[in-house]
Design a protein around this motif. Sequence first.
Motif, PDB file in Angstrom:
ATOM      1  N   THR A   1      -5.804   0.039  -0.487  1.00  9.26           N
ATOM      2  CA  THR A   1      -6.349   1.506  -0.549  1.00  9.26           C
ATOM      3  C   THR A   1      -7.304   2.268   0.632  1.00  9.26           C
ATOM      4  O   THR A   1      -8.633   1.662  -0.342  1.00  9.26           O
ATOM      5  CB  THR A   1      -6.355   1.526  -2.331  1.00  9.26           C
TER       6      THR A   1
ATOM      7  N   SER B   1      -2.307   4.983   3.855  1.00  7.01           N
ATOM      8  CA  SER B   1      -3.221   3.649   2.746  1.00  7.01           C
ATOM      9  C   SER B   1      -4.143   3.073   4.087  1.00  7.01           C
ATOM     10  O   SER B   1      -4.920   2.511   3.230  1.00  7.01           O
ATOM     11  CB  SER B   1      -2.303   2.772   2.133  1.00  7.01           C
TER      12      SER B   1
ATOM     13  N   GLY C   1       0.931  -1.404   0.058  1.00 10.63           N
ATOM     14  CA  GLY C   1       0.133  -0.092  -0.169  1.00 10.63           C
ATOM     15  C   GLY C   1       0.686   0.946  -0.037  1.00 10.63           C
ATOM     16  O   GLY C   1       1.929   1.381  -0.540  1.00 10.63           O
TER      17      GLY C   1
ATOM     18  N   LYS D   1      -2.227   0.556   4.863  1.00 15.84           N
ATOM     19  CA  LYS D   1      -1.900  -0.944   4.924  1.00 15.84           C
ATOM     20  C   LYS D   1      -1.783  -1.755   6.830  1.00 15.84           C
ATOM     21  O   LYS D   1      -1.918  -2.822   6.713  1.00 15.84           O
ATOM     22  CB  LYS D   1      -0.989  -1.361   4.379  1.00 15.84           C
TER      23      LYS D   1
END
Lengths: 173, 173, 173
Positions: free
Chosen positions: A161, A14, A10, A16
Amino acid sequence: MYPSLTLILGGAASGKSAFSEQLVDSTGKPRVYLATSQVFDDEMRLKVEQHIMQRGPDWTTIEEPLDLGPALSELTADQVCLVDCATMWLSNHLLAESDLDKARTDLLTALRDCEAQVVVVSNEVGQGIVPDNALARKFREAQGRLNIALAAEADLVVQVTAGLPLVLKGQLP
Amino acid sequence: MYPSLTLILGGAASGKSAFSEQLVDSTGKPRVYLATSQVFDDEMRLKVEQHIMQRGPDWTTIEEPLDLGPALSELTADQVCLVDCATMWLSNHLLAESDLDKARTDLLTALRDCEAQVVVVSNEVGQGIVPDNALARKFREAQGRLNIALAAEADLVVQVTAGLPLVLKGQLP
Amino acid sequence: MYPSLTLILGGAASGKSAFSEQLVDSTGKPRVYLATSQVFDDEMRLKVEQHIMQRGPDWTTIEEPLDLGPALSELTADQVCLVDCATMWLSNHLLAESDLDKARTDLLTALRDCEAQVVVVSNEVGQGIVPDNALARKFREAQGRLNIALAAEADLVVQVTAGLPLVLKGQLP
């Protein structure tokens, strides 16, 4: 026994890491957090402390900026380990002027030999304009090669995302 | 009544605005364009004028760089509103030295309270090399948090790449 | 006869070239490599030579940094051509101070008229922070417009991340 390896990709901020922690939590196994960041300034210290607070007390934290092999080799098959993150680790090696190809190969070997389930978080850094300076370009290339090698080895690859997962390889549990 | 919220993500010049306008057009509802850009120079003025020409005369345009609440609260359930874009709005708040967490929370509240269908366009800015300067890093973090919050709230999240949609959450109508 | 066009998108060092070469190899047709890079320094020379070694001797290589029309028009229907890459080609035109809209239109016409199957590799460069300098911003816009035009024309569009393909349009053979 070959343990399963997951790669979470990511961009910056993001979501992640949060997604990865949820994935690790969902295993129900004893959790190890393998932190690769080196704290150089207040901005980084703040991020590290925020992350520790967000994870809560159910995690064992190991800090290791460069050689992840020893830590990974001590893990047992009943554990799950979150490596956060491969980008910081690579950046540490770049600053230490390591042989980046050797570092990558060593990491892949250590992941293959590790008995625990491992989730590796890594950044995508190659989707902006070509950086002005050669070091940043070198890093971008090395990060790309590392992500390709990790993705080839992993059973599950997820791109995050805006906090939302997209499976690129394998299947979410 | 809780109105539906759509988030359209994409990089610069990814076709996200054109895709969003088509999505809004396809609703057949009266269309409101909520423009967040502030025009500082000729480069931006040119972009704004190109966009107005591309949209055509079927749109009502509202210009509001910072506080979107009042505009959103005046919309009615039969309307559809395109907010273009959350990145420019966030950038305006950064330049205005606003409290970015408060600005984000206020925007989310205004979107929740809005009676119209809303489509928010936002940029992905975190997939390049770490920026040199602290302000750009702060913006990157804030944009990430904003996108995560909008994606969590939205019924539909679409990532646009080279003009092509990829659904990350929900379903295209 | 209208030949099929494939667009392979990806960030720097995302594995997009390796994936594209495998895709071209899998056609079993005579392979032409249309290289757009101009070698200005040792860093680029090294990359070019690494790529030539990786491809092996089964490829015919044509080097053309700017006007791809003549090379594309000489290809025959039994051939497959890999254009690597559209980003370097666009960058060459930017440095040559070409009319970028005309260059894009001419390339699209040449691809439409070409009798061979063509695979075009292109970069995503719009997912980082807004670049400081106007030239980089102009390039980012032009690259976005080019990718949108190529994707609209292509039968197959694939995004490569960490070596893994994600189909955005059409279907992998």
